[in-house]
Design an enzyme around this catalytic site. Structure first.
Site, PDB file in Angstrom:
ATOM      1  N   ASP A 108      -1.999   2.176   2.354  1.00 12.83           N
ATOM      2  CA  ASP A 108      -1.913   3.077   3.517  1.00 12.83           C
ATOM      3  C   ASP A 108      -3.255   3.474   4.129  1.00 12.83           C
ATOM      4  O   ASP A 108      -3.304   4.094   5.186  1.00 12.83           O
ATOM      5  CB  ASP A 108      -1.151   4.355   3.111  1.00 12.83           C
ATOM      6  CG  ASP A 108      -1.741   5.024   1.864  1.00 12.83           C
ATOM      7  OD1 ASP A 108      -2.972   5.040   1.701  1.00 12.83           O
ATOM      8  OD2 ASP A 108      -0.947   5.544   1.039  1.00 12.83           O
ATOM      9  N   HIS A 123      -4.075  -4.343  -3.322  1.00 11.28           N
ATOM     10  CA  HIS A 123      -2.790  -4.871  -2.850  1.00 11.28           C
ATOM     11  C   HIS A 123      -2.729  -5.007  -1.335  1.00 11.28           C
ATOM     12  O   HIS A 123      -1.653  -5.012  -0.759  1.00 11.28           O
ATOM     13  CB  HIS A 123      -1.639  -3.987  -3.376  1.00 11.28           C
ATOM     14  CG  HIS A 123      -1.485  -4.063  -4.865  1.00 11.28           C
ATOM     15  ND1 HIS A 123      -0.782  -3.143  -5.612  1.00 11.28           N
ATOM     16  CD2 HIS A 123      -1.953  -4.972  -5.766  1.00 11.28           C
ATOM     17  CE1 HIS A 123      -0.829  -3.477  -6.898  1.00 11.28           C
ATOM     18  NE2 HIS A 123      -1.532  -4.577  -7.011  1.00 11.28           N
ATOM     19  N   CYS A 134      -0.590 -19.930  10.976  1.00 14.56           N
ATOM     20  CA  CYS A 134      -2.007 -20.234  11.267  1.00 14.56           C
ATOM     21  C   CYS A 134      -2.967 -19.290  10.550  1.00 14.56           C
ATOM     22  O   CYS A 134      -4.176 -19.492  10.590  1.00 14.56           O
ATOM     23  CB  CYS A 134      -2.266 -20.218  12.771  1.00 14.56           C
ATOM     24  SG  CYS A 134      -2.274 -18.561  13.493  1.00 14.56           S
ATOM     25  N   CYS A 152       3.620 -14.642  16.008  1.00 19.77           N
ATOM     26  CA  CYS A 152       2.229 -14.928  16.392  1.00 19.77           C
ATOM     27  C   CYS A 152       2.254 -15.724  17.704  1.00 19.77           C
ATOM     28  O   CYS A 152       3.295 -16.307  18.057  1.00 19.77           O
ATOM     29  CB  CYS A 152       1.611 -15.770  15.276  1.00 19.77           C
ATOM     30  SG  CYS A 152      -0.064 -16.335  15.590  1.00 19.77           S
ATOM     31  N   ALA A 235      -1.613  15.214  -8.180  1.00 16.23           N
ATOM     32  CA  ALA A 235      -3.007  14.843  -7.899  1.00 16.23           C
ATOM     33  C   ALA A 235      -3.610  15.763  -6.830  1.00 16.23           C
ATOM     34  O   ALA A 235      -4.800  16.082  -6.883  1.00 16.23           O
ATOM     35  CB  ALA A 235      -3.074  13.386  -7.442  1.00 16.23           C
TER      36      ALA A 235
HETATM   37  C1  BJW Z   1       2.234  11.436  -8.985  1.00 18.30           C
HETATM   38  C2  BJW Z   1       2.574  12.282  -7.939  1.00 18.30           C
HETATM   39  C3  BJW Z   1       1.623  13.227  -7.589  1.00 18.30           C
HETATM   40  C4  BJW Z   1       4.210  10.931  -8.200  1.00 18.30           C
HETATM   41  N1  BJW Z   1       0.474  13.293  -8.236  1.00 18.30           N
HETATM   42  N2  BJW Z   1       1.100  11.526  -9.631  1.00 18.30           N
HETATM   43  C5  BJW Z   1       6.874 -11.593 -15.091  1.00 18.30           C
HETATM   44  C6  BJW Z   1       7.243 -12.481 -14.094  1.00 18.30           C
HETATM   45  C7  BJW Z   1       6.477 -12.614 -12.942  1.00 18.30           C
HETATM   46  C8  BJW Z   1       5.336 -11.860 -12.745  1.00 18.30           C
HETATM   47  C9  BJW Z   1       4.991 -10.993 -13.754  1.00 18.30           C
HETATM   48  C10 BJW Z   1       5.737 -10.865 -14.896  1.00 18.30           C
HETATM   49  N3  BJW Z   1       5.150  -9.939 -15.695  1.00 18.30           N
HETATM   50  C11 BJW Z   1       4.065  -9.477 -15.076  1.00 18.30           C
HETATM   51  C12 BJW Z   1       3.949 -10.103 -13.881  1.00 18.30           C
HETATM   52  C13 BJW Z   1       2.883  -9.864 -12.884  1.00 18.30           C
HETATM   53  C14 BJW Z   1       3.341  -8.922 -11.792  1.00 18.30           C
HETATM   54  C15 BJW Z   1       3.762  -7.594 -12.401  1.00 18.30           C
HETATM   55  O1  BJW Z   1       2.963  -6.766 -12.772  1.00 18.30           O
HETATM   56  N4  BJW Z   1       5.065  -7.345 -12.518  1.00 18.30           N
HETATM   57  C16 BJW Z   1       5.562  -6.128 -13.198  1.00 18.30           C
HETATM   58  C17 BJW Z   1       6.601  -5.441 -12.344  1.00 18.30           C
HETATM   59  C18 BJW Z   1       6.087  -6.546 -14.546  1.00 18.30           C
HETATM   60  N5  BJW Z   1       2.199  -8.803 -10.936  1.00 18.30           N
HETATM   61  C19 BJW Z   1       2.020  -9.588  -9.902  1.00 18.30           C
HETATM   62  O2  BJW Z   1       2.849 -10.421  -9.552  1.00 18.30           O
HETATM   63  C20 BJW Z   1       0.704  -9.478  -9.188  1.00 18.30           C
HETATM   64  N6  BJW Z   1       0.140 -10.782  -9.024  1.00 18.30           N
HETATM   65  C21 BJW Z   1      -0.237 -11.495 -10.081  1.00 18.30           C
HETATM   66  O3  BJW Z   1      -0.180 -11.047 -11.209  1.00 18.30           O
HETATM   67  O4  BJW Z   1      -0.665 -12.754  -9.773  1.00 18.30           O
HETATM   68  C22 BJW Z   1      -0.775 -13.680 -10.869  1.00 18.30           C
HETATM   69  C23 BJW Z   1       0.626 -14.135 -11.252  1.00 18.30           C
HETATM   70  C24 BJW Z   1       1.395 -14.811 -10.334  1.00 18.30           C
HETATM   71  C25 BJW Z   1       2.685 -15.245 -10.705  1.00 18.30           C
HETATM   72  C26 BJW Z   1       3.219 -14.957 -11.959  1.00 18.30           C
HETATM   73  C27 BJW Z   1       2.437 -14.227 -12.868  1.00 18.30           C
HETATM   74  C28 BJW Z   1       1.138 -13.822 -12.519  1.00 18.30           C
HETATM   75  C29 BJW Z   1       0.899  -8.904  -7.801  1.00 18.30           C
HETATM   76  C30 BJW Z   1       1.336  -7.495  -7.842  1.00 18.30           C
HETATM   77  C31 BJW Z   1       1.549  -6.991  -6.419  1.00 18.30           C
HETATM   78  C32 BJW Z   1       2.179  -5.612  -6.408  1.00 18.30           C
HETATM   79  N7  BJW Z   1       2.563  -5.314  -5.078  1.00 18.30           N
HETATM   80  C33 BJW Z   1       3.188  -4.025  -4.799  1.00 18.30           C
HETATM   81  C34 BJW Z   1       3.790  -4.063  -3.383  1.00 18.30           C
HETATM   82  C35 BJW Z   1       2.713  -3.895  -2.319  1.00 18.30           C
HETATM   83  C36 BJW Z   1       3.307  -3.777  -0.959  1.00 18.30           C
HETATM   84  C37 BJW Z   1       4.287  -2.628  -0.846  1.00 18.30           C
HETATM   85  O5  BJW Z   1       3.909  -1.476  -1.024  1.00 18.30           O
HETATM   86  O6  BJW Z   1       5.457  -2.909  -0.573  1.00 18.30           O
HETATM   87  O7  BJW Z   1       2.237  -2.962  -4.933  1.00 18.30           O
HETATM   88  S1  BJW Z   1       4.435  -3.591  -6.006  1.00 18.30           S
HETATM   89  C38 BJW Z   1       4.097  -1.870  -6.005  1.00 18.30           C
HETATM   90  O8  BJW Z   1       3.652  -1.472  -7.315  1.00 18.30           O
HETATM   91  C39 BJW Z   1       2.911  -1.678  -5.042  1.00 18.30           C
HETATM   92  C40 BJW Z   1       2.073  -0.712  -5.807  1.00 18.30           C
HETATM   93  O9  BJW Z   1       0.721  -0.786  -5.364  1.00 18.30           O
HETATM   94  C41 BJW Z   1       2.254  -1.148  -7.236  1.00 18.30           C
HETATM   95  C42 BJW Z   1       1.941  -0.096  -8.240  1.00 18.30           C
HETATM   96  O10 BJW Z   1       2.785   1.008  -8.106  1.00 18.30           O
HETATM   97  P1  BJW Z   1       2.209   2.466  -8.359  1.00 18.30           P
HETATM   98  O11 BJW Z   1       1.138   2.748  -7.380  1.00 18.30           O
HETATM   99  O12 BJW Z   1       1.878   2.611  -9.786  1.00 18.30           O
HETATM  100  O13 BJW Z   1       3.445   3.358  -7.923  1.00 18.30           O
HETATM  101  P2  BJW Z   1       4.709   3.820  -8.791  1.00 18.30           P
HETATM  102  O14 BJW Z   1       5.735   4.266  -7.807  1.00 18.30           O
HETATM  103  O15 BJW Z   1       5.100   2.820  -9.788  1.00 18.30           O
HETATM  104  O16 BJW Z   1       4.168   5.054  -9.618  1.00 18.30           O
HETATM  105  C43 BJW Z   1       3.778   6.271  -9.005  1.00 18.30           C
HETATM  106  C44 BJW Z   1       3.309   7.207 -10.095  1.00 18.30           C
HETATM  107  O17 BJW Z   1       2.816   8.381  -9.481  1.00 18.30           O
HETATM  108  C45 BJW Z   1       4.418   7.656 -11.058  1.00 18.30           C
HETATM  109  O18 BJW Z   1       3.940   7.536 -12.381  1.00 18.30           O
HETATM  110  C46 BJW Z   1       4.657   9.125 -10.696  1.00 18.30           C
HETATM  111  O19 BJW Z   1       4.962   9.937 -11.817  1.00 18.30           O
HETATM  112  C47 BJW Z   1       3.325   9.526 -10.159  1.00 18.30           C
HETATM  113  N8  BJW Z   1       3.329  10.613  -9.186  1.00 18.30           N
HETATM  114  N9  BJW Z   1       3.860  11.973  -7.520  1.00 18.30           N
HETATM  115  C48 BJW Z   1       0.273  12.453  -9.292  1.00 18.30           C
HETATM  116  N10 BJW Z   1       1.901  14.123  -6.583  1.00 18.30           N
HETATM  117 ZN    ZN Z   2      -0.117 -18.100  14.078  1.00 21.40          ZN
END
Ligand code: BJW
Ligand code: ZN
Length: 247
Positions: A108, A123, A134, A152, A235
């Site tokens: 964001d 991310h 392209c 595009c 936070a």
């Molecule tokens: C507060 C609060 C307040 C609330 N104050 N706190 C098995 C099969 C295939 C892949 C995998 C696999 N095992 C692992 C993988 C790898 C995979 C992965 O990790 N998967 C898991 C789900 C298991 N990772 C990937 O695929 C990554 N790429 C990669 O590894 O490439 C190599 C590879 C390729 C192919 C196969 C294997 C490896 C890419 C990861 C991309 C993640 N993208 C997203 C979406 C982005 C766009 C969008 O927003 O739509 O990113 S997913 C989503 O999760 C987003 C976030 O950045 C990310 C993390 O989430 P975050 O920020 O932790 O949020 P929440 O909601 O989970 O937690 C919020 C927290 O805040 C909570 O704890 C609350 O308590 C707290 N909270 N209010 C303080 N006020």
């Molecule tokens: Zn294009």
């Protein structure tokens, strides 16, 4: 938990501070966390199922519409006291010759809006949309698109420049994040569930290299118990308290 004094002490002693943030930091700006149930129109969709290249290939209209709704929602959001405290912390470190690096999983850009600089975006960002044909990238700050998926000039579908599950993270950002974790002597994990790799690996890399570690989260996570300190509070409350205690 009243762990503020030791963390303050650690901040004063540290020379290289690294901070990893997640969706929880933007929650108090009105942006739902990734694992919150989405509201209204989107309540029936599971974000983890839409945030994949396969979902976009299957139903580009639905996925692009979902992201565009989130983009428009982000344009109404403003940085909260947590974002601002992290920008203050970076300035405080700068004045004292300490290194400070902010690594975010958030798409964001609210950290940058609060004044943080050199932010590592692991991310990608929802503000930039890329042509799947392209590769052309455009920043999109206006209102909703007129059609889904947006097109595009070359006729290709455009998608948000975010990182979906199964996709590689931007190479330079990932390298900088690993280097930062390895070089840090104090590592904070803030507002992230720690479920998604490789971002979730960073704190372990830092700890293995001897860094002290702290978590700030609303609730316990998978890393609670592994960190030296944990503050379970919003936070937007904990970070300003921490920044205020430093001056
Ligand atoms: C507060 C609060 C307040 C609330 N104050 N706190 C098995 C099969 C295939 C892949 C995998 C696999 N095992 C692992 C993988 C790898 C995979 C992965 O990790 N998967 C898991 C789900 C298991 N990772 C990937 O695929 C990554 N790429 C990669 O590894 O490439 C190599 C590879 C390729 C192919 C196969 C294997 C490896 C890419 C990861 C991309 C993640 N993208 C997203 C979406 C982005 C766009 C969008 O927003 O739509 O990113 S997913 C989503 O999760 C987003 C976030 O950045 C990310 C993390 O989430 P975050 O920020 O932790 O949020 P929440 O909601 O989970 O937690 C919020 C927290 O805040 C909570 O704890 C609350 O308590 C707290 N909270 N209010 C303080 N006020
Ligand atoms: Zn294009």
């Amino acid at each position: 938990m009243t762990t503020l004094p030791p963390i303050i002490e650690a901040l004063r002693e540290a020379k290289a501070i690294a901070v990893l943030t997640g969706a929880g930091v933007s929650k108090e700006s009105g942006i739902p966390t990734f694992r919150d149930a989405m509201e209204g129109l989107w309540a029936k969709y599971d974000p983890a199922e839409l945030a994949t290249p396969e979902a976009f290939a299957r139903d580009p209209e639905k996925v692009s519409r979902w992201y565009d709704e989130r983009r428009v929602r982000c344009s109404a959001a403003r940085p909260n006291p947590g974002h601002r405290a992290l920008a203050d912390l970076q300035a405080w470190c700068g004045e004292r010759g300490k290194s400070f690096t902010l690594i975010t999983q958030n798409i964001d850009r609210l950290h940058q809006a609060a004044g943080s600089h050199d932010v590592i975006e692991l991310h990608g960002t929802i503000w930039v949309w890329r042509c799947t044909l392209c590769g052309d990238e455009q920043e999109e700050r206006g209102g909703p698109f007129e059609r889904y998926p947006p097109l595009c000039a070359c006729g290709g579908f455009r998608r948000p420049a975010v990182v979906w599950f199964g996709e590689m993270l931007p190479e330079q950002a990932l390298r900088r994040a690993f280097d930062t974790a390895e070089a840090s002597d104090l590592f904070f994990s803030i507002g992230t569930s720690g479920l998604v790799t490789p971002a979730a690996d960073l704190i372990h890399i830092a700890a293995r290299r001897g860094a002290r570690t702290a978590e700030i989260n609303m609730e316990p996570t998978s890393i609670t118990g592994l960190t030296d300190w944990a503050i379970h509070a919003p936070a937007g409350e904990a970070l300003p308290r921490l920044a205020a205690a430093l001056v």
